[in-house]
Scaffold this active site. Structure first.
Site, PDB file in Angstrom:
ATOM      1  N   ASP A  13     -32.448  36.521  22.731  1.00  0.00           N
ATOM      2  CA  ASP A  13     -32.024  35.327  21.983  1.00  0.00           C
ATOM      3  C   ASP A  13     -30.549  35.407  21.595  1.00  0.00           C
ATOM      4  O   ASP A  13     -30.146  36.316  20.854  1.00  0.00           O
ATOM      5  CB  ASP A  13     -32.872  35.188  20.713  1.00  0.00           C
ATOM      6  CG  ASP A  13     -34.337  34.910  21.018  1.00  0.00           C
ATOM      7  OD1 ASP A  13     -34.607  34.097  21.907  1.00  0.00           O
ATOM      8  OD2 ASP A  13     -35.215  35.514  20.365  1.00  0.00           O
ATOM      9  N   LYS A  47     -30.508  36.493  12.606  1.00  0.00           N
ATOM     10  CA  LYS A  47     -30.425  36.820  14.034  1.00  0.00           C
ATOM     11  C   LYS A  47     -30.936  38.245  14.260  1.00  0.00           C
ATOM     12  O   LYS A  47     -30.523  39.168  13.564  1.00  0.00           O
ATOM     13  CB  LYS A  47     -28.991  36.671  14.542  1.00  0.00           C
ATOM     14  CG  LYS A  47     -28.598  35.213  14.684  1.00  0.00           C
ATOM     15  CD  LYS A  47     -27.246  35.055  15.332  1.00  0.00           C
ATOM     16  CE  LYS A  47     -26.937  33.578  15.540  1.00  0.00           C
ATOM     17  NZ  LYS A  47     -25.558  33.371  16.005  1.00  0.00           N
ATOM     18  N   SER A 118     -36.195  42.915  23.067  1.00  0.00           N
ATOM     19  CA  SER A 118     -36.168  41.687  22.274  1.00  0.00           C
ATOM     20  C   SER A 118     -37.020  41.801  21.019  1.00  0.00           C
ATOM     21  O   SER A 118     -38.109  42.388  21.041  1.00  0.00           O
ATOM     22  CB  SER A 118     -36.671  40.508  23.116  1.00  0.00           C
ATOM     23  OG  SER A 118     -36.763  39.349  22.306  1.00  0.00           O
ATOM     24  N   LYS A 149     -35.702  45.486  14.672  1.00  0.00           N
ATOM     25  CA  LYS A 149     -34.280  45.810  14.532  1.00  0.00           C
ATOM     26  C   LYS A 149     -33.907  45.615  13.056  1.00  0.00           C
ATOM     27  O   LYS A 149     -34.466  44.727  12.420  1.00  0.00           O
ATOM     28  CB  LYS A 149     -33.434  44.863  15.405  1.00  0.00           C
ATOM     29  CG  LYS A 149     -33.766  44.960  16.899  1.00  0.00           C
ATOM     30  CD  LYS A 149     -33.099  43.829  17.683  1.00  0.00           C
ATOM     31  CE  LYS A 149     -33.571  43.822  19.131  1.00  0.00           C
ATOM     32  NZ  LYS A 149     -33.012  42.747  19.949  1.00  0.00           N
ATOM     33  N   GLU A 173     -25.859  42.806  22.536  1.00  0.00           N
ATOM     34  CA  GLU A 173     -26.469  42.121  21.385  1.00  0.00           C
ATOM     35  C   GLU A 173     -25.573  41.041  20.801  1.00  0.00           C
ATOM     36  O   GLU A 173     -24.355  41.104  20.904  1.00  0.00           O
ATOM     37  CB  GLU A 173     -26.686  43.154  20.273  1.00  0.00           C
ATOM     38  CG  GLU A 173     -28.063  43.766  20.236  1.00  0.00           C
ATOM     39  CD  GLU A 173     -29.135  42.810  19.709  1.00  0.00           C
ATOM     40  OE1 GLU A 173     -28.801  41.718  19.216  1.00  0.00           O
ATOM     41  OE2 GLU A 173     -30.325  43.169  19.794  1.00  0.00           O
ATOM     42  N   ASP A 174     -26.192  40.061  20.122  1.00  0.00           N
ATOM     43  CA  ASP A 174     -25.398  39.058  19.388  1.00  0.00           C
ATOM     44  C   ASP A 174     -25.656  39.152  17.886  1.00  0.00           C
ATOM     45  O   ASP A 174     -25.133  38.330  17.116  1.00  0.00           O
ATOM     46  CB  ASP A 174     -25.746  37.637  19.852  1.00  0.00           C
ATOM     47  CG  ASP A 174     -27.123  37.209  19.376  1.00  0.00           C
ATOM     48  OD1 ASP A 174     -28.059  38.031  19.461  1.00  0.00           O
ATOM     49  OD2 ASP A 174     -27.262  36.073  18.892  1.00  0.00           O
TER      50      ASP A 174
HETATM   51  C1  BG6 Z   1     -35.098  37.440  17.661  1.00  0.00           C
HETATM   52  C2  BG6 Z   1     -34.292  36.271  17.102  1.00  0.00           C
HETATM   53  O1  BG6 Z   1     -34.739  37.679  18.981  1.00  0.00           O
HETATM   54  O2  BG6 Z   1     -36.488  37.142  17.599  1.00  0.00           O
HETATM   55  C3  BG6 Z   1     -34.762  35.922  15.702  1.00  0.00           C
HETATM   56  O3  BG6 Z   1     -32.916  36.641  17.070  1.00  0.00           O
HETATM   57  C4  BG6 Z   1     -36.267  35.659  15.712  1.00  0.00           C
HETATM   58  O4  BG6 Z   1     -34.057  34.780  15.264  1.00  0.00           O
HETATM   59  C5  BG6 Z   1     -36.988  36.886  16.289  1.00  0.00           C
HETATM   60  O5  BG6 Z   1     -36.748  35.416  14.402  1.00  0.00           O
HETATM   61  C6  BG6 Z   1     -38.503  36.706  16.349  1.00  0.00           C
HETATM   62  O6  BG6 Z   1     -38.811  35.708  17.290  1.00  0.00           O
HETATM   63  P1  BG6 Z   1     -40.276  35.143  17.561  1.00  0.00           P
HETATM   64  O7  BG6 Z   1     -40.120  34.362  18.840  1.00  0.00           O
HETATM   65  O8  BG6 Z   1     -41.183  36.329  17.720  1.00  0.00           O
HETATM   66  O9  BG6 Z   1     -40.633  34.316  16.389  1.00  0.00           O
HETATM   67 MG    MG Z   2     -30.107  37.985  19.588  1.00  0.00          MG
END
Ligand code: BG6
Ligand code: MG
Length: 222
Positions: A13, A47, A118, A149, A173-174
């Site tokens: 993301d 994030k 992720s 993370k 990473e961002d």
């Molecule tokens: C991360 C995003 O990759 O995933 C976050 O940067 C997000 O913003 C997290 O909350 C969890 O994502 P998901 O899709 O499991 O709700």
């Molecule tokens: Mg990210």
């Protein structure tokens, strides 16, 4: 001496595609339902942060942490995710961020391994829609790790699955939490975003459009 480079491990993301915007929109809608003001600036703190930890941070912003039971919090997170899933349903390979396709193809043509680490439970769905799932050797998502993370677990697990030492990996990473995870894993960190947000990164690029394998490897090799 620098360990010879073996692999790249990408966050999803905000690095591969701009789902960070969809996460923001879905959290904002939920926050508004709860009478909580949630800005783009607040979103920066989320994030790389897991779904339930993100919800806790939003409830904290509104002073509402004690207002909901564990079951109610699960239901709120599920509501946000359902909204998020509607926002990402039209994702196509066109939604890859600038220069990502080229970078991935350069990495593969150099014989380097390619992994994903992720924090999202939707990582496989998004990667499928982007047409990128089969390009990666391995994908580790939030369903398969215990610690989110900035804990290094997701990056360490990715290195383990790729069969490479963490010291031979570059993480991309961002998110501040993500760069922290990469560094705690003992990897070289490439950050995408404003320079002042990433003091502990090894290289910072303002946007993915600037990413270049040649430049990254040059800095990695020192
Ligand atoms: C991360 C995003 O990759 O995933 C976050 O940067 C997000 O913003 C997290 O909350 C969890 O994502 P998901 O899709 O499991 O709700
Ligand atoms: Mg990210």
């Amino acid at each position: 001496m620098t360990t010879p480079l073996k692999a790249f491990i990408f966050d999803l993301d905000g690095v591969i595609t701009d789902t960070a915007e969809y996460h923001f929109l879905a959290w904002k809608a939920l926050a508004e339902d709860l009478g909580i003001t949630f800005t783009r600036e607040d979103n920066e703190e989320l994030k790389g942060v897991s779904r339930m930890d993100s919800l806790e941070k939003i409830l904290e912003l509104g002073g509402r942490t004690k207002d909901f039971s564990a079951e109610e919090k699960e239901a709120l997170a599920e509501k946000k995710n359902e909204h998020y899933l509607t926002l990402i349903q039209d994702i196509t390979p066109e939604d890859l961020l600038p220069a990502i396709k080229e970078l991935i193809s350069d990495i593969k043509s150099k014989g380097l391994k390619l992994g994903m680490a992720s924090a999202s439970k939707n990582a496989f769905t998004v990667m499928e829609s982007l047409g990128m799932k089969s390009e990666f050797d391995i994908i580790v998502d939030a369903k398969t790790v215990v610690n989110g993370k900035p804990h290094p677990e997701v990056f360490l697990r990715a290195a383990e699955m790729l069969g490479v030492d963490p010291e031979a990996c570059i993480g991309v990473e961002d998110a501040a939490a993500g760069v922290q995870a990469i560094k705690s894993a003992g990897m070289f960190a490439v950050a995408v975003g404003p320079k002042e947000s990433f003091e502990n990164a090894d290289i910072v690029y303002a946007s993915t459009a600037e990413l270049s394998l040649e430049k990254i490897v040059e800095v990695y090799n020192g």
